[in-house]
Enzyme design. Structure first.
Site, PDB file in Angstrom:
ATOM      1  N   ARG A  46       1.011  -1.160  -0.048  1.00 30.69           N
ATOM      2  CA  ARG A  46       0.080  -0.235   0.154  1.00 30.69           C
ATOM      3  C   ARG A  46       0.763   1.277  -0.073  1.00 30.69           C
ATOM      4  NH1 ARG A  46      -5.612  -0.181   2.486  1.00 30.69           N
ATOM      5  NH2 ARG A  46      -4.727   1.575   3.557  1.00 30.69           N
ATOM      6  N   SER A  47       1.931   1.052   0.702  1.00 37.95           N
ATOM      7  CA  SER A  47       2.789   2.275   0.391  1.00 37.95           C
ATOM      8  C   SER A  47       3.248   2.574  -0.870  1.00 37.95           C
ATOM      9  CB  SER A  47       4.212   2.206   1.439  1.00 37.95           C
ATOM     10  OG  SER A  47       4.046   2.234   2.776  1.00 37.95           O
ATOM     11  N   ARG A  57       1.529  12.987  -9.535  1.00 38.27           N
ATOM     12  CA  ARG A  57       1.420  14.422  -9.389  1.00 38.27           C
ATOM     13  C   ARG A  57       2.773  15.260  -9.716  1.00 38.27           C
ATOM     14  NH1 ARG A  57      -3.055  14.313  -9.921  1.00 38.27           N
ATOM     15  NH2 ARG A  57      -4.616  14.467  -8.177  1.00 38.27           N
ATOM     16  N   HIS A  60       2.367  15.644 -13.273  1.00 46.45           N
ATOM     17  CA  HIS A  60       1.480  16.794 -13.678  1.00 46.45           C
ATOM     18  C   HIS A  60       2.410  18.088 -13.569  1.00 46.45           C
ATOM     19  CE1 HIS A  60      -2.117  13.968 -12.783  1.00 46.45           C
ATOM     20  NE2 HIS A  60      -1.675  13.912 -13.729  1.00 46.45           N
ATOM     21  N   SER A  86       8.331   3.458   3.135  1.00 46.15           N
ATOM     22  CA  SER A  86       8.318   2.387   3.945  1.00 46.15           C
ATOM     23  C   SER A  86       8.211   2.480   5.351  1.00 46.15           C
ATOM     24  CB  SER A  86       9.787   1.734   3.924  1.00 46.15           C
ATOM     25  OG  SER A  86       9.992   0.390   4.360  1.00 46.15           O
ATOM     26  N   GLY A  87       7.155   1.901   5.867  1.00 49.31           N
ATOM     27  CA  GLY A  87       6.901   2.138   7.416  1.00 49.31           C
ATOM     28  C   GLY A  87       8.094   1.389   8.265  1.00 49.31           C
ATOM     29  N   SER A  88       8.469   0.277   8.042  1.00 50.78           N
ATOM     30  CA  SER A  88       9.601  -0.274   8.793  1.00 50.78           C
ATOM     31  C   SER A  88      10.997   0.236   8.179  1.00 50.78           C
ATOM     32  CB  SER A  88       9.639  -1.838   8.470  1.00 50.78           C
ATOM     33  OG  SER A  88       9.968  -2.237   7.149  1.00 50.78           O
ATOM     34  N   GLY A  89      11.121   0.615   7.016  1.00 50.27           N
ATOM     35  CA  GLY A  89      12.292   1.306   6.501  1.00 50.27           C
ATOM     36  C   GLY A  89      13.471   0.032   6.572  1.00 50.27           C
ATOM     37  N   GLU A  90      12.828  -1.448   6.397  1.00 48.15           N
ATOM     38  CA  GLU A  90      13.625  -2.459   6.301  1.00 48.15           C
ATOM     39  C   GLU A  90      13.249  -3.413   5.269  1.00 48.15           C
ATOM     40  OE1 GLU A  90      16.372  -2.782   8.125  1.00 48.15           O
ATOM     41  OE2 GLU A  90      16.172  -1.546   9.599  1.00 48.15           O
ATOM     42  N   THR A  91      12.429  -2.971   4.418  1.00 48.20           N
ATOM     43  CA  THR A  91      12.060  -3.859   3.254  1.00 48.20           C
ATOM     44  C   THR A  91      13.167  -4.194   2.501  1.00 48.20           C
ATOM     45  OG1 THR A  91       9.735  -2.903   3.385  1.00 48.20           O
ATOM     46  CG2 THR A  91      10.356  -4.314   1.323  1.00 48.20           C
ATOM     47  N   SER A 150      -2.612   1.064   8.153  1.00 57.77           N
ATOM     48  CA  SER A 150      -3.539   1.847   7.338  1.00 57.77           C
ATOM     49  C   SER A 150      -3.309   3.390   7.780  1.00 57.77           C
ATOM     50  CB  SER A 150      -5.064   1.614   7.556  1.00 57.77           C
ATOM     51  OG  SER A 150      -5.449   0.435   7.044  1.00 57.77           O
ATOM     52  N   GLU A 153      -0.082   4.524   6.060  1.00 66.41           N
ATOM     53  CA  GLU A 153      -0.198   4.729   4.552  1.00 66.41           C
ATOM     54  C   GLU A 153      -1.079   5.707   4.198  1.00 66.41           C
ATOM     55  OE1 GLU A 153      -0.039  -0.173   4.885  1.00 66.41           O
ATOM     56  OE2 GLU A 153      -1.774   0.883   4.675  1.00 66.41           O
ATOM     57  N   ASP A 161       0.772  14.649  -0.751  1.00 62.05           N
ATOM     58  CA  ASP A 161      -0.183  15.771  -1.266  1.00 62.05           C
ATOM     59  C   ASP A 161       0.044  16.966  -0.985  1.00 62.05           C
ATOM     60  OD1 ASP A 161      -1.607  13.899  -3.117  1.00 62.05           O
ATOM     61  OD2 ASP A 161      -3.090  13.742  -1.898  1.00 62.05           O
TER      62      ASP A 161
END
Length: 186
Positions: A46-47, A57, A60, A86-91, A150, A153, A161
């Site tokens: 989802r990130s 954008r 655009h 990345s929420g974890s910063g570890e992916t 959630s 994200e 934005d």
């Protein structure tokens, strides 16, 4: 709870996370994007969806932007910027992307829950979003009623934005000008 009750709680959660973002880090993020010759956007799950919206954008606005992993994405170079969500910063795949960007001398901006992560240590700017996620070693300072990551994200999407609006102001752009670059083959 009904729909309005949930909406009220979710909006309060978003207000809490967004108001905790460090203003200086947000300004540094916008400055890196503004100065980059090309912006490469990466995220998983989802990130990844959120950062794809950011890349759109930027396009655009007339900024050369790419989504890492797409077939038409060129190589990153020294004057490029890699934006990672990345929420974890570890992916693992995102750590690999960050290492490659660093290797060629590109800048890295990370939006994360975990400012102590592997990717954070490689990044030129780290924007911390204080939200909970089951995949992050560091948890935000708020408990969310929403499932999994959630809140993070949603918050990262809104933060990007807002960054677009800051860039629009900086570059004297308006929505009408940007709409001229909107896809016409839908």
């Amino acid at each position: 709870m009904n729909n309005r009750d949930y909406a009220s709680v979710v909006l309060n959660e978003l207000h809490h996370t967004l108001s905790k973002i460090d203003i200086q880090k947000a300004n540094e993020f916008v400055e890196l994007v503004d100065q980059a010759q090309e912006v490469f956007c990466a995220g998983a799950g989802r990130s990844g969806f959120q950062v794809k919206g950011f890349a759109m954008r930027l396009m655009h606005m007339g900024i050369n932007s790419y989504v890492v992993g797409e077939t038409c994405t060129p190589n990153i170079r020294e004057n490029g910027l890699l934006v990672i969500c990345s929420g974890s910063g570890e992916t693992k795949s995102l750590v690999n992307h960050a290492n490659k960007a660093k290797e060629v001398g590109a800048k890295i901006a990370l939006i994360t829950i975990n400012p102590e992560s592997t990717i954070a240590k490689l990044a030129d700017v780290v924007v911390e979003i204080s939200a909970p996620s089951p995949k992050s070693a560091k948890q935000g300072d708020i408990k969310s009623i929403q499932p999994m990551g959630s809140l993070f994200e949603q918050s990262e999407g809104i933060f990007m934005d807002i960054s677009i609006m800051m860039l629009m102001e900086k570059r004297n752009l308006d929505s009408d000008t940007m709409f001229g670059r909107h896809a016409n083959m839908e």
